[in-house]
Design a protein around this motif. Structure first.
Motif, PDB file in Angstrom:
ATOM      1  N   PRO A 164       0.894 -28.668 -11.737  1.00 24.95           N
ATOM      2  CA  PRO A 164       0.576 -27.677 -10.701  1.00 24.95           C
ATOM      3  C   PRO A 164      -0.218 -26.554 -11.372  1.00 24.95           C
ATOM      4  O   PRO A 164      -0.165 -26.405 -12.594  1.00 24.95           O
ATOM      5  CB  PRO A 164       1.950 -27.148 -10.267  1.00 24.95           C
ATOM      6  CG  PRO A 164       2.959 -28.050 -10.872  1.00 24.95           C
ATOM      7  CD  PRO A 164       2.330 -28.738 -12.022  1.00 24.95           C
ATOM      8  N   HIS A 175       7.842 -20.301 -17.903  1.00 28.61           N
ATOM      9  CA  HIS A 175       9.277 -20.464 -18.188  1.00 28.61           C
ATOM     10  C   HIS A 175       9.534 -21.953 -18.416  1.00 28.61           C
ATOM     11  O   HIS A 175       8.595 -22.763 -18.393  1.00 28.61           O
ATOM     12  CB  HIS A 175      10.138 -19.901 -17.055  1.00 28.61           C
ATOM     13  CG  HIS A 175       9.803 -20.442 -15.705  1.00 28.61           C
ATOM     14  ND1 HIS A 175      10.144 -21.714 -15.319  1.00 28.61           N
ATOM     15  CD2 HIS A 175       9.124 -19.910 -14.671  1.00 28.61           C
ATOM     16  CE1 HIS A 175       9.711 -21.922 -14.100  1.00 28.61           C
ATOM     17  NE2 HIS A 175       9.075 -20.847 -13.685  1.00 28.61           N
ATOM     18  N   LEU A 179      -5.289 -25.504  -4.145  1.00 29.58           N
ATOM     19  CA  LEU A 179      -5.340 -26.971  -4.247  1.00 29.58           C
ATOM     20  C   LEU A 179      -6.723 -27.442  -4.697  1.00 29.58           C
ATOM     21  O   LEU A 179      -6.870 -28.439  -5.410  1.00 29.58           O
ATOM     22  CB  LEU A 179      -4.972 -27.600  -2.896  1.00 29.58           C
ATOM     23  CG  LEU A 179      -3.487 -27.521  -2.558  1.00 29.58           C
ATOM     24  CD1 LEU A 179      -3.252 -27.693  -1.058  1.00 29.58           C
ATOM     25  CD2 LEU A 179      -2.691 -28.574  -3.343  1.00 29.58           C
ATOM     26  N   TYR A 205      -7.889 -28.356  -8.424  1.00 26.62           N
ATOM     27  CA  TYR A 205      -7.868 -29.691  -9.038  1.00 26.62           C
ATOM     28  C   TYR A 205      -9.273 -30.293  -9.058  1.00 26.62           C
ATOM     29  O   TYR A 205      -9.596 -31.107  -9.906  1.00 26.62           O
ATOM     30  CB  TYR A 205      -6.958 -30.635  -8.253  1.00 26.62           C
ATOM     31  CG  TYR A 205      -5.499 -30.250  -8.243  1.00 26.62           C
ATOM     32  CD1 TYR A 205      -4.853 -29.823  -9.398  1.00 26.62           C
ATOM     33  CD2 TYR A 205      -4.733 -30.352  -7.072  1.00 26.62           C
ATOM     34  CE1 TYR A 205      -3.497 -29.492  -9.387  1.00 26.62           C
ATOM     35  CE2 TYR A 205      -3.384 -30.031  -7.059  1.00 26.62           C
ATOM     36  CZ  TYR A 205      -2.775 -29.597  -8.214  1.00 26.62           C
ATOM     37  OH  TYR A 205      -1.447 -29.289  -8.202  1.00 26.62           O
ATOM     38  N   LYS A 218       9.589 -30.509  -6.757  1.00 27.67           N
ATOM     39  CA  LYS A 218       9.906 -30.975  -5.401  1.00 27.67           C
ATOM     40  C   LYS A 218       9.652 -29.917  -4.323  1.00 27.67           C
ATOM     41  O   LYS A 218       9.470 -30.245  -3.165  1.00 27.67           O
ATOM     42  CB  LYS A 218      11.360 -31.446  -5.348  1.00 27.67           C
ATOM     43  CG  LYS A 218      12.374 -30.385  -5.726  1.00 27.67           C
ATOM     44  CD  LYS A 218      13.788 -30.951  -5.710  1.00 27.67           C
ATOM     45  CE  LYS A 218      14.796 -29.899  -6.127  1.00 27.67           C
ATOM     46  NZ  LYS A 218      16.161 -30.394  -6.134  1.00 27.67           N
ATOM     47  N   GLY A 250      12.310 -33.102 -10.296  1.00 26.77           N
ATOM     48  CA  GLY A 250      13.444 -32.253  -9.913  1.00 26.77           C
ATOM     49  C   GLY A 250      13.368 -30.872 -10.551  1.00 26.77           C
ATOM     50  O   GLY A 250      12.379 -30.525 -11.202  1.00 26.77           O
TER      51      GLY A 250
HETATM   52  N1  MSP Z   1       0.931 -22.044  -7.563  1.00 31.03           N
HETATM   53  C1  MSP Z   1       1.737 -23.042  -6.963  1.00 31.03           C
HETATM   54  C2  MSP Z   1       1.210 -24.409  -7.241  1.00 31.03           C
HETATM   55  C3  MSP Z   1      -0.203 -24.613  -6.793  1.00 31.03           C
HETATM   56  S1  MSP Z   1      -0.786 -26.201  -7.222  1.00 31.03           S
HETATM   57  C4  MSP Z   1      -2.311 -26.243  -6.585  1.00 31.03           C
HETATM   58  C5  MSP Z   1       3.167 -22.919  -7.505  1.00 31.03           C
HETATM   59  N2  MSP Z   1       3.288 -22.305  -8.667  1.00 31.03           N
HETATM   60  S2  MSP Z   1       4.690 -21.981  -9.400  1.00 31.03           S
HETATM   61  O1  MSP Z   1       4.336 -21.348 -10.627  1.00 31.03           O
HETATM   62  O2  MSP Z   1       5.552 -21.254  -8.527  1.00 31.03           O
HETATM   63  O3  MSP Z   1       5.380 -23.330  -9.638  1.00 31.03           O
HETATM   64  C6  MSP Z   1       4.773 -24.276 -10.440  1.00 31.03           C
HETATM   65  C7  MSP Z   1       5.659 -25.446 -10.615  1.00 31.03           C
HETATM   66  O4  MSP Z   1       6.808 -25.103 -11.358  1.00 31.03           O
HETATM   67  C8  MSP Z   1       6.132 -26.064  -9.318  1.00 31.03           C
HETATM   68  O5  MSP Z   1       5.898 -27.451  -9.378  1.00 31.03           O
HETATM   69  C9  MSP Z   1       7.597 -25.784  -9.314  1.00 31.03           C
HETATM   70  O6  MSP Z   1       8.292 -26.823  -8.705  1.00 31.03           O
HETATM   71  C10 MSP Z   1       7.892 -25.773 -10.793  1.00 31.03           C
HETATM   72  N3  MSP Z   1       9.143 -25.100 -11.098  1.00 31.03           N
HETATM   73  C11 MSP Z   1       9.473 -23.800 -10.868  1.00 31.03           C
HETATM   74  N4  MSP Z   1      10.771 -23.612 -11.277  1.00 31.03           N
HETATM   75  C12 MSP Z   1      11.271 -24.758 -11.774  1.00 31.03           C
HETATM   76  C13 MSP Z   1      12.448 -25.144 -12.388  1.00 31.03           C
HETATM   77  N5  MSP Z   1      13.466 -24.322 -12.560  1.00 31.03           N
HETATM   78  N6  MSP Z   1      12.528 -26.431 -12.834  1.00 31.03           N
HETATM   79  C14 MSP Z   1      11.477 -27.316 -12.752  1.00 31.03           C
HETATM   80  N7  MSP Z   1      10.347 -26.967 -12.196  1.00 31.03           N
HETATM   81  C15 MSP Z   1      10.250 -25.745 -11.577  1.00 31.03           C
HETATM   82  O7  MSP Z   1       4.076 -23.394  -6.854  1.00 31.03           O
END
Ligand code: MSP
Length: 512
Positions: free
Chosen positions: A8, A17, A227, A230, A261, A290
């Motif tokens: 992502p 993190h 999106l 990509y 997810k 997950g």
């Molecule tokens: N910016 C959007 C994605 C855009 S893609 C065109 C976004 N960013 S995010 O930084 O919030 O999240 C990025 C990814 O990290 C997501 O797939 C999210 O599911 C993942 N995770 C965030 N916290 C997580 C955990 N604690 N464990 C595993 N993955 C987690 O959403």
């Protein structure tokens, strides 16, 4: 044709993190594996920099959004460098190149008559940058993921005609290979079966975004913009003549989007519809993994239990963290990071099983055979380890091809466990005392060293650092001109190779 894999694009509201590391490590492992197979890989990662969440974070910090984004984007990039992530493209959605791709894409969607002005009312989670379904069912009006209050919005927005694509989306998601794992696919099937509603793709209250051409005060909704990262990533190195067509020709569609997810709907429903509207191909697969928790609790800043990747790196090093996340969590399921379990797994699997196997066998070989791999007359292809190596390699390849990374890691571990058992069973340290058994000992030691060679080769995509240490201990033999798959065949360890003085390939960890 290239194999295109994406993480992502991470929000730059905060530094990386463990959750962001997780997806990135998975994509890194798969990319390394595909490259070993000889495929041309384009591994895309990057950052998602627009939207209300980032705008507010910058404001709280008292800096301009662009300055804030530059800062966090650099932190992400250097974090990936520190973790030795083998990405090919790093896309920033605040870049000019990306903006021009968004405009071009918007024009296409508009030409398909899929954009109209409407009124958007609903409960919005700024953390998710998403309107929530039926929050009236919730007594708290809180986002279940962020546990923060939802905000009521009522404004004029541009809409995308998602509803027009109902049957096309149904067809795409009915293909069982499109969404993985199965359980996630069911969630999406269920969501789509309720009927797709058009969604808003512009905002009037967000200045930190890409302005919608000719419509004052409107910026693109952050997801509509993100999106497309990509796609713009594909031609991000091409500063001149950047165009959608060029990006498409470069390598579109993506082979796999790896995501958490929580953002599956965007990738498996909204995104394919947007692409069809623009006359483009849809990605081949979306994999929703997950969530990671910490000692059973959701990780969060307020809980004070966020695992900082930098700390993990300095405390344990790259490979132990990679091993734990890949081997202990079945991709698709949630996983829990527990310090004690982490230390136990690393000590058992990497230090005691794999490290010790190599160390003791190399020591015996050096001691008994003049610091070398035994000089056997004929390599034996009919022994327990040789047959097991064939089964291991086949299973491992099958599992990695199916994104079953944990099973592939366990294939390697089981091979190492069985090699240790073989050694204990054969007891060469007793046989060596009998002059007439030297040839048998030579063969046993050769077989075990040969197994460790194959174990090290299989570890390359998962634990690149540890694997190169195994290689060093075996006399730096992996730089072979034969393709990796060929090298996995039994019997390629050269007899009489000089073995360097053994050093532990991994330190045992202490549980604090
Ligand atoms: N910016 C959007 C994605 C855009 S893609 C065109 C976004 N960013 S995010 O930084 O919030 O999240 C990025 C990814 O990290 C997501 O797939 C999210 O599911 C993942 N995770 C965030 N916290 C997580 C955990 N604690 N464990 C595993 N993955 C987690 O959403």
């Amino acid at each position: 044709m290239s194999f295109v894999i994406t993480t992502p694009l991470y929000y730059v509201n905060d530094k990386p993190h463990l959750g962001s590391i997780y997806t990135t490590l998975i994509c890194d492992t798969i990319s390394r594996y595909k490259r070993l197979l000889g495929e041309d890989v384009i591994f895309i990662t990057g950052v998602d920099e627009h939207g209300l969440k980032i705008q507010r974070t910058a404001k709280e910090k008292g800096v301009e959004p662009q300055i804030h984004c530059d800062h966090i984007s650099n932190i992400f990039r250097s974090c990936w460098n520190d973790w030795d992530i083998s990405f090919d493209k790093y896309i920033r959605t605040s870049s000019r190149n990306h903006e021009s791709i968004v405009y071009e894409f918007y024009r296409r969607v508009k030409n398909s008559d899929d954009i109209y002005m409407g009124v958007q009312k609903g409960w919005y989670c700024v953390g998710c940058e998403e309107f929530k379904d039926n929050p009236e069912n919730s007594s708290t009006y809180k986002c279940p993921i962020h546990q923060k209050n939802l905000e009521w919005k009522n404004e004029e927005n541009l809409f995308f005609r998602l509803s027009k694509y109902q049957s096309q989306i149904e067809k795409i998601i009915n293909d069982p290979t499109f969404i993985e794992p199965k359980e996630r696919r069911n969630e999406i099937l269920n969501f789509v079966s309720k009927g797709l509603k058009d969604f808003s793709i512009s905002r009037t209250n967000v200045s930190w975004g890409i302005p919608v051409p000719n419509i004052e005060k409107h910026t693109f909704y952050v997801w509509f913009d993100a999106l497309l990262g990509y796609i713009s990533a594909l031609s991000s190195d091409n500063n001149n003549n950047l165009s959608l067509e060029k990006s498409i020709n470069e390598a579109w569609p993506a082979d796999i989007h790896f995501i958490g997810k929580d953002i599956l709907r965007f990738h498996a429903v909204y995104w394919p519809a947007m692409l069809i509207s623009a006359g483009m191909k849809v990605p081949k697969k979306v994999f929703g993994h997950g969530f990671l928790t910490r000692e059973g609790n959701k990780m969060g800043k307020s809980l004070g239990n966020v695992l900082d990747p930098n700390l993990l790196l300095s405390k344990y090093g790259k490979d132990p963290v990679r091993w734990f996340l890949i081997k202990d969590i079945s991709l698709g399921n949630d996983g829990d990071f527990q310090d004690k379990r982490f230390v136990d797994i690393i000590n058992n699997d990497l230090a005691n099983t794999i490290g010790n196997l190599l160390n003791r066998t190399s020591s015996m070989s050096r001691k008994w055979f003049d610091n070398k791999v035994p000089n056997i007359d004929k390599i034996c292809f009919e022994n327990k380890l040789a047959s097991l190596s064939v089964i291991t390699v086949n299973d491992y390849i099958k599992n990695l091809n199916n994104y079953k990374l944990d099973l592939a890691a366990n294939n390697i571990l089981n091979f190492a466990i069985n090699t240790n058992l073989y050694l204990n069973d054969k007891q060469p340290w007793i046989l060596i005392k009998d002059e007439s058994k030297i040839a048998i000992v030579e063969e046993i030691i050769y077989n075990v060293l040969e197994s460790t060679r194959i174990i090290g080769l299989l570890l390359i995509p998962i634990l690149p650092e540890l694997s190169s240490k195994i290689d060093e201990q075996l006399g730096s033999i992996y730089k072979d001109d034969k393709p990796w798959c060929e090298q996995l065949k039994w019997g390629r360890l050269k007899t009489n190779t000089q073995l360097p003085k053994p050093k532990p390939i991994i330190e045992k960890l202490e549980y604090e």
